[in-house]
Design a protein around this motif. Structure first.
Motif, PDB file in Angstrom:
ATOM      1  N   LYS A 131       0.830  -1.209   0.000  1.00 21.29           N
ATOM      2  CA  LYS A 131       0.000   0.000   0.000  1.00 21.29           C
ATOM      3  C   LYS A 131       0.861   1.254   0.000  1.00 21.29           C
ATOM      4  O   LYS A 131       0.561   2.230  -0.698  1.00 21.29           O
ATOM      5  CB  LYS A 131      -0.925  -0.006   1.219  1.00 21.29           C
ATOM      6  CG  LYS A 131      -1.863   1.193   1.253  1.00 21.29           C
ATOM      7  CD  LYS A 131      -2.917   1.072   2.336  1.00 21.29           C
ATOM      8  CE  LYS A 131      -3.909   2.221   2.253  1.00 21.29           C
ATOM      9  NZ  LYS A 131      -4.986   2.117   3.253  1.00 21.29           N
ATOM     10  N   ALA A 132       1.959   1.236   0.787  1.00 20.72           N
ATOM     11  CA  ALA A 132       2.845   2.402   0.845  1.00 20.72           C
ATOM     12  C   ALA A 132       3.448   2.687  -0.533  1.00 20.72           C
ATOM     13  O   ALA A 132       3.484   3.840  -0.983  1.00 20.72           O
ATOM     14  CB  ALA A 132       3.942   2.175   1.874  1.00 20.72           C
ATOM     15  N   ILE A 133       3.910   1.644  -1.217  1.00 21.28           N
ATOM     16  CA  ILE A 133       4.508   1.830  -2.545  1.00 21.28           C
ATOM     17  C   ILE A 133       3.459   2.320  -3.538  1.00 21.28           C
ATOM     18  O   ILE A 133       3.727   3.200  -4.364  1.00 21.28           O
ATOM     19  CB  ILE A 133       5.157   0.518  -3.029  1.00 21.28           C
ATOM     20  CG1 ILE A 133       6.380   0.189  -2.162  1.00 21.28           C
ATOM     21  CG2 ILE A 133       5.556   0.611  -4.496  1.00 21.28           C
ATOM     22  CD1 ILE A 133       7.001  -1.156  -2.445  1.00 21.28           C
ATOM     23  N   ARG A 134       2.236   1.779  -3.431  1.00 26.33           N
ATOM     24  CA  ARG A 134       1.168   2.217  -4.344  1.00 26.33           C
ATOM     25  C   ARG A 134       0.859   3.700  -4.152  1.00 26.33           C
ATOM     26  O   ARG A 134       0.698   4.447  -5.121  1.00 26.33           O
ATOM     27  CB  ARG A 134      -0.083   1.378  -4.110  1.00 26.33           C
ATOM     28  CG  ARG A 134      -1.279   1.808  -4.970  1.00 26.33           C
ATOM     29  CD  ARG A 134      -2.420   0.811  -4.851  1.00 26.33           C
ATOM     30  NE  ARG A 134      -2.839   0.589  -3.492  1.00 26.33           N
ATOM     31  CZ  ARG A 134      -3.662   1.403  -2.822  1.00 26.33           C
ATOM     32  NH1 ARG A 134      -4.126   2.509  -3.401  1.00 26.33           N
ATOM     33  NH2 ARG A 134      -4.029   1.131  -1.585  1.00 26.33           N
ATOM     34  N   LEU A 135       0.797   4.148  -2.904  1.00 21.04           N
ATOM     35  CA  LEU A 135       0.506   5.558  -2.637  1.00 21.04           C
ATOM     36  C   LEU A 135       1.674   6.458  -3.022  1.00 21.04           C
ATOM     37  O   LEU A 135       1.472   7.566  -3.509  1.00 21.04           O
ATOM     38  CB  LEU A 135       0.145   5.762  -1.170  1.00 21.04           C
ATOM     39  CG  LEU A 135      -1.274   5.340  -0.769  1.00 21.04           C
ATOM     40  CD1 LEU A 135      -1.464   5.467   0.732  1.00 21.04           C
ATOM     41  CD2 LEU A 135      -2.329   6.153  -1.510  1.00 21.04           C
ATOM     42  N   LEU A 136       2.909   5.992  -2.823  1.00 18.29           N
ATOM     43  CA  LEU A 136       4.065   6.778  -3.276  1.00 18.29           C
ATOM     44  C   LEU A 136       4.012   6.976  -4.784  1.00 18.29           C
ATOM     45  O   LEU A 136       4.315   8.054  -5.299  1.00 18.29           O
ATOM     46  CB  LEU A 136       5.368   6.081  -2.870  1.00 18.29           C
ATOM     47  CG  LEU A 136       5.742   6.118  -1.387  1.00 18.29           C
ATOM     48  CD1 LEU A 136       6.950   5.228  -1.114  1.00 18.29           C
ATOM     49  CD2 LEU A 136       6.031   7.548  -0.928  1.00 18.29           C
ATOM     50  N   GLY A 137       3.618   5.940  -5.506  1.00 24.46           N
ATOM     51  CA  GLY A 137       3.452   6.082  -6.945  1.00 24.46           C
ATOM     52  C   GLY A 137       2.302   7.004  -7.297  1.00 24.46           C
ATOM     53  O   GLY A 137       2.380   7.782  -8.251  1.00 24.46           O
ATOM     54  N   ALA A 138       1.228   6.954  -6.501  1.00 30.99           N
ATOM     55  CA  ALA A 138       0.055   7.786  -6.781  1.00 30.99           C
ATOM     56  C   ALA A 138       0.358   9.268  -6.640  1.00 30.99           C
ATOM     57  O   ALA A 138      -0.245  10.098  -7.324  1.00 30.99           O
ATOM     58  CB  ALA A 138      -1.094   7.403  -5.841  1.00 30.99           C
ATOM     59  N   VAL A 139       1.303   9.623  -5.741  1.00 30.20           N
ATOM     60  CA  VAL A 139       1.671  11.032  -5.601  1.00 30.20           C
ATOM     61  C   VAL A 139       2.898  11.381  -6.446  1.00 30.20           C
ATOM     62  O   VAL A 139       3.545  12.401  -6.244  1.00 30.20           O
ATOM     63  CB  VAL A 139       1.923  11.423  -4.120  1.00 30.20           C
ATOM     64  CG1 VAL A 139       0.662  11.247  -3.303  1.00 30.20           C
ATOM     65  CG2 VAL A 139       3.075  10.625  -3.525  1.00 30.20           C
ATOM     66  N   MET A 184       4.721  13.198   3.044  1.00 31.15           N
ATOM     67  CA  MET A 184       3.874  13.560   4.180  1.00 31.15           C
ATOM     68  C   MET A 184       2.391  13.430   3.839  1.00 31.15           C
ATOM     69  O   MET A 184       1.568  13.104   4.703  1.00 31.15           O
ATOM     70  CB  MET A 184       4.185  14.989   4.644  1.00 31.15           C
ATOM     71  CG  MET A 184       5.595  15.188   5.173  1.00 31.15           C
ATOM     72  SD  MET A 184       6.121  13.898   6.316  1.00 31.15           S
ATOM     73  CE  MET A 184       4.870  14.014   7.588  1.00 31.15           C
ATOM     74  N   ILE A 185       2.055  13.660   2.589  1.00 30.97           N
ATOM     75  CA  ILE A 185       0.669  13.461   2.156  1.00 30.97           C
ATOM     76  C   ILE A 185       0.319  11.978   2.193  1.00 30.97           C
ATOM     77  O   ILE A 185      -0.759  11.585   2.655  1.00 30.97           O
ATOM     78  CB  ILE A 185       0.467  14.063   0.749  1.00 30.97           C
ATOM     79  CG1 ILE A 185       0.610  15.588   0.816  1.00 30.97           C
ATOM     80  CG2 ILE A 185      -0.890  13.679   0.178  1.00 30.97           C
ATOM     81  CD1 ILE A 185       0.743  16.260  -0.520  1.00 30.97           C
ATOM     82  N   VAL A 186       1.244  11.131   1.735  1.00 34.02           N
ATOM     83  CA  VAL A 186       1.047   9.683   1.824  1.00 34.02           C
ATOM     84  C   VAL A 186       0.889   9.266   3.286  1.00 34.02           C
ATOM     85  O   VAL A 186       0.020   8.452   3.630  1.00 34.02           O
ATOM     86  CB  VAL A 186       2.218   8.926   1.170  1.00 34.02           C
ATOM     87  CG1 VAL A 186       2.134   7.427   1.471  1.00 34.02           C
ATOM     88  CG2 VAL A 186       2.225   9.158  -0.333  1.00 34.02           C
TER      89      VAL A 186
END
Length: 616
Positions: A142-150, A175-177
């Protein structure tokens, strides 16, 4: 009675209800209100933007909602109801919600992450603390997916990196992630897009809206830019001097503003395409020697890749000239190489290839002693108005220090020059013996400008100098720069992600992408006839209340830029370009003339292949 019933029903539906919130500041035996009688509701799936100038109480409001206020600030009256429970009265309940149901993210990521842990490890630790049922593998995914999303480039690899390896813009995205990773019911976003470049900010707003729709998340979006507030929110609430003066839908607020302060904010907005240039496109006098010349400059940084040591190609083959009286802008996304180039221009680092000349002298080859002497004539004004000033030194001492370093004047003369510099930038001379800790962000940047100007430099290099300030303060500082330039005749290089400021103040602009200069053009030409698809993408994402010349749906970038460690053959922009064709994957286009001192590195341009160079 009917109105009261409607209000009660509305309150029942709200996730967050603020009623009569008043926050006071106690100082030197006096008490004054910072927020006064604030009331509003926020429902699930609703995004409410809050806009106001510096000092209007926006950040105090955000911190009051998450119970983060401390003396000398305190809540003296009112309620903050979350799902019906009062967070002001029940501190334990408020603390239990923090980071779980209520997430907060601010606009200053410095110091927010542990420098001894990788970014990914900290995100996983946060998620598993609030969601103990999730496995480490699922948390990592999930962390990697959100890092990619931002839009963190190479998210899977950068998951394993430390905070110091991230740029300021990427730190803000982390920080947004960190705030979003727990899928909160309420997100309080305090100036989160202000430090970001326009394309990333547009992606963040898109991500925020997706979160809002997918998880019914209510979002309080606090910002200093009226166009961003209107783009982000379903409604906009205007704060002025600690009071709510207006709340309307975004469209109605712009079309029919009700309060004088709102009308003033709209009138003060700089424009992108309105015809208000006032002759700023006057070309520089190319018969004069360039005050700064950049020739084939490159900078590489060693890092660890998949197969051992690798090189980050931060700056590649950058070339441009800056002439006396020129206001030269440099724009591009976070990670495009602006900050690395800045360090080279100021002699803080030396290029690995190419040369940088200041008034004909090679900065990269100068001795330390000679470089110190040269720096008297080109000065740097940094982005952070707080971290760039020593908090224990008096304002007068801060201003006198450059004069001491360069052996200018005796004690009396230095004091006189320091006071004169304060007066010139609009700082009260009575502050001479005061510490900078009591200054506002705008006053601190005036002090930074005074510190640079006291040496009477011929070139000012400004690195995101106004990005931490609100719209009103930005306008005041831009007026100051124009007045100082008219009085002293200096030249400046203006590095920024804010295209409205660049539009207003710069005569020529260079666009950087992944370490390279992809376009150099006069102001008017860049904004009305850009020669590179990346320039059009930047313009399509710029926040504005004007009718856009370039539609985001046609121009906005998808995907992520290639890794600067492993650049593909051909054009580095090919993987994100909506107009890519076969040649782009094989050859890297050089900057070529488009006529009238405009250049672009793109095969789409009809003049590509012309013999003219960057020095035409």
């Amino acid at each position: 009675m009917h109105d009261m019933a409607l209000d009660t029903a509305h309150s029942t539906e709200a996730l967050l209800s603020v009623r009569g919130l008043t926050v006071t500041l106690e100082s030197e035996g006096k008490t004054r209100a910072i927020l006064e009688d604030i009331s509003f509701d926020l429902k699930p799936r609703e995004i409410l933007s809050v806009i106001g100038e510096s000092g209007s109480g926006k950040t105090v409001l955000a911190r009051a909602l998450v119970s983060w206020l401390s003396a000398p600030l305190r809540v003296t009256s009112g309620e903050v109801l979350f799902s019906g429970s009062d967070l002001i009265a029940d501190k334990a309940y408020a603390k239990s919600l923090a980071g779980r149901e209520i997430a907060y993210v601010g606009g200053n990521p410095a110091g927010a992450l542990d420098p001894t842990m990788t970014v990914g490890a900290q995100l996983v630790e946060k998620l598993r603390a609030v969601r103990p049922d999730i496995s480490a593998a699922d948390a990592k995914e999930k962390a990697i997916r959100l890092l990619g999303a931002v839009k963190i480039p190479s998210a899977e690899r950068r998951y394993h990196e430390y905070p110091f390896q991230y740029s300021g813009g990427m730190m803000q995205r982390v920080m947004i992630v960190d705030a979003l990773i727990s899928d909160p019911a309420l997100l309080i976003a305090d100036n989160i897009t202000q430090p970001l470049d326009v394309t990333v900010a547009a992606q963040i707003l898109k991500l925020m809206r997706e979160l809002n729709a997918d998880f019914s998340t209510a979002i309080l979006f606090i910002c200093s830019s009226l166009p961003v507030a209107c783009d982000a929110g379903d409604e906009v609430m205007v704060l002025h001097a600690g009071r709510v003066v207006e709340r309307q839908s975004s469209a109605n607020l712009v079309a029919k503003p009700e309060h004088t302060y709102t009308r003033q904010l709209i009138e003060e907005l700089p424009t992108l395409w309105a015809d208000d240039r006032k002759g700023r496109d006057t070309p520089p006098n190319r018969d004069q020697q360039a005050i700064m010349s950049v020739r084939g400059v490159a900078k590489y940084y060693a890092t660890r890749g998949k197969t051992g040591k690798a090189l980050v190609q931060a700056v590649r083959n950058v070339e441009f000239d800056v002439f006396p009286g020129d206001n030269f802008g440099i724009v591009g996304e976070s990670g495009c190489g602006k900050s690395s180039l800045l360090r080279l221009l100021t002699g803080l680092e030396r290029p690995d290839a190419g040369s940088i000349f200041f008034e004909g002298e090679n900065v990269g080859e100068a001795s330390s002693k000679r470089l110190r002497a040269l720096r008297r004539h080109f000065q740097l004004v940094l982005q952070d108005p707080y971290g760039s000033l020593p908090p224990q030194s008096a304002i007068g001492s801060i201003l006198e220090e450059p004069l001491k370093i360069h052996g200018i004047g005796d004690r009396k003369e230095r004091r006189e020059r320091a006071r004169a510099a304060m007066s010139e930038v609009g700082l009260n001379e009575a502050l001479y013996d005061s510490l900078p800790t009591g200054l506002s962000a705008g006053q601190r940047q005036r002090l930074n400008v005074a510190r640079a100007m006291i040496l009477e430099p011929r070139l000012l290099i400004m690195d995101e100098t106004l990005s931490a300030l609100d719209q009103t303060e930005q306008g005041k500082l831009l007026d100051l720069f124009e007045r100082l330039q008219a009085q002293h005749g200096f030249t400046y290089i203006f590095i920024s992600h804010d295209l409205t400021m660049v539009r207003r103040v710069c005569s020529r602009i260079a666009v950087m992408y992944l370490g390279e200069t992809v376009e150099v053009a006069p102001n008017e030409r860049l904004f009305f006839d850009p020669g590179h698809p990346y320039s059009r993408a930047l313009l399509s994402a710029a926040p504005t209340l004007e009718e856009r010349r370039y539609r985001p749906e046609d121009c906005l970038l998808e995907g992520e830029p290639p890794s600067p460690i492993d650049l593909p053959p051909g054009c580095a922009f090919a993987s994100r370009c909506p107009h890519v064709f076969e040649r782009c994957h094989k050859e890297n286009p050089a900057l070529t003339s488009r006529g009238n001192h405009a250049l672009a590195a793109c095969f789409l341009d009809s003049n590509t292949g012309a013999k003219d160079s960057i020095h035409d």
